[in-house]
Design a protein around this motif. Sequence first.
Motif, short mmCIF file in Angstrom:
data_model
loop_
_atom_site.label_atom_id
_atom_site.label_comp_id
_atom_site.label_asym_id
_atom_site.label_seq_id
_atom_site.Cartn_x
_atom_site.Cartn_y
_atom_site.Cartn_z
N MET A 145 3.58 -1.41 -3.63
CA MET A 145 3.09 -2.79 -3.53
C MET A 145 3.90 -3.58 -2.50
O MET A 145 3.34 -4.35 -1.71
CB MET A 145 3.17 -3.46 -4.89
N ASN A 146 5.22 -3.39 -2.49
CA ASN A 146 6.05 -4.10 -1.51
C ASN A 146 5.75 -3.64 -0.09
O ASN A 146 5.74 -4.44 0.85
CB ASN A 146 7.53 -3.88 -1.82
N ILE A 147 5.50 -2.34 0.07
CA ILE A 147 5.17 -1.83 1.40
C ILE A 147 3.87 -2.45 1.91
O ILE A 147 3.76 -2.87 3.07
CB ILE A 147 5.06 -0.29 1.36
N MET A 148 2.88 -2.53 1.04
CA MET A 148 1.60 -3.11 1.44
C MET A 148 1.72 -4.61 1.69
O MET A 148 1.11 -5.15 2.62
CB MET A 148 0.55 -2.83 0.36
N ASN A 149 2.50 -5.31 0.86
CA ASN A 149 2.66 -6.76 1.04
C ASN A 149 3.37 -7.09 2.35
O ASN A 149 3.14 -8.15 2.94
CB ASN A 149 3.43 -7.35 -0.14
N LEU A 150 4.25 -6.21 2.80
CA LEU A 150 4.97 -6.42 4.06
C LEU A 150 4.23 -5.84 5.26
O LEU A 150 4.77 -5.87 6.38
CB LEU A 150 6.37 -5.79 3.96
N ASN A 151 3.02 -5.30 5.02
CA ASN A 151 2.21 -4.72 6.09
C ASN A 151 2.95 -3.62 6.84
O ASN A 151 2.92 -3.54 8.09
CB ASN A 151 1.77 -5.81 7.09
N LEU A 152 3.65 -2.77 6.10
CA LEU A 152 4.39 -1.67 6.70
C LEU A 152 3.65 -0.34 6.60
O LEU A 152 4.17 0.69 7.04
CB LEU A 152 5.76 -1.53 6.03
N GLY A 153 2.46 -0.35 5.99
CA GLY A 153 1.72 0.89 5.84
C GLY A 153 1.14 1.38 7.16
O GLY A 153 0.97 0.62 8.11
N GLY A 154 0.83 2.66 7.21
CA GLY A 154 0.21 3.24 8.39
C GLY A 154 1.18 3.81 9.39
O GLY A 154 0.77 4.35 10.42
#
Length: 293
Positions: A145-154
């Motif tokens: 969830m933290n990774i997605m909230n910080l837009n670090l995915g991909g």
Amino acid sequence: MKLKLAPPRTGIIRDFDAKSPSAKVILFLAYTICIIIVIISLFPIFWVSMAGFKDLREYMSSTSILPEFFDFSRYSRTWTQLSIINNYLNSFYVITGSIICSLIFNGLLAYGISILKPKGYQLIEKLVFFSLLIPATISLVPLYMNIMNLNLGGFFTPLWLAAGANAFNVILFRQFFMSLPSSIIEAGRIDGCSQLQTFFRIVLPLSKPICIVVTIFTFNGAWSDFLLPYLVLGQGRWQTVMVRLFIFSTQQTINYDDLMRAVVFSIIPPIILFFIFQKKLTENIVTAGGIKG
């Protein structure tokens, strides 16, 4: 006339002692146990490698470990079918960044709580130890969830940062740093080194044995990790080898003999890592005692 005993060897048994019957029996038993352990450890790898030379018919009907004939074109066909070269590169990008982050960030935290010891370091130390009690699966959801909230995915950045926040590696560094002689660190400070310069120019060069251990652990962890790369990277161009093998295994047209050969491709890098680091690791562990005291 003085008797001259044979000089001791580098091992724990001298040449003179090895001539006694009891020592020979002990050595024979020790070698036998080591050989049995090696055979048990290598047998799964050997079995999977030999199964890769079989087609599905031979694999299902034959009970022999060895194939009827060694056809290397089957491995070549599976490699082409997988198109796994880019996935290998992605995995090595993940591994390289994970090792760098693990050595620097985990090492810096261990340096702070073992050598610098600022005010409140005992609380941080206890939190690091306490985090080992939390199963990794429990922390996976908030981490994602933290990774997605910080837009670090991909991309690989979350995987690198996760490797740089490993409590087990912090403890390994901490235990080793506590064994370093304080006089060497104080000498660096007297020469005008800052705290960061002391860490990078004195502490890390003296910590090669534990750095190699952490490197091996981080390599194996980053290479074999599947779930977090699958969630973070998805099925796009950045997928790692393990994610690619999972997708390959879920295809409806997959054959089990192709899957066997795909497994062989996944175990080659750890084997190469072992042959590269095994001698260096034992040498550094033997010489590590020279910096103590």
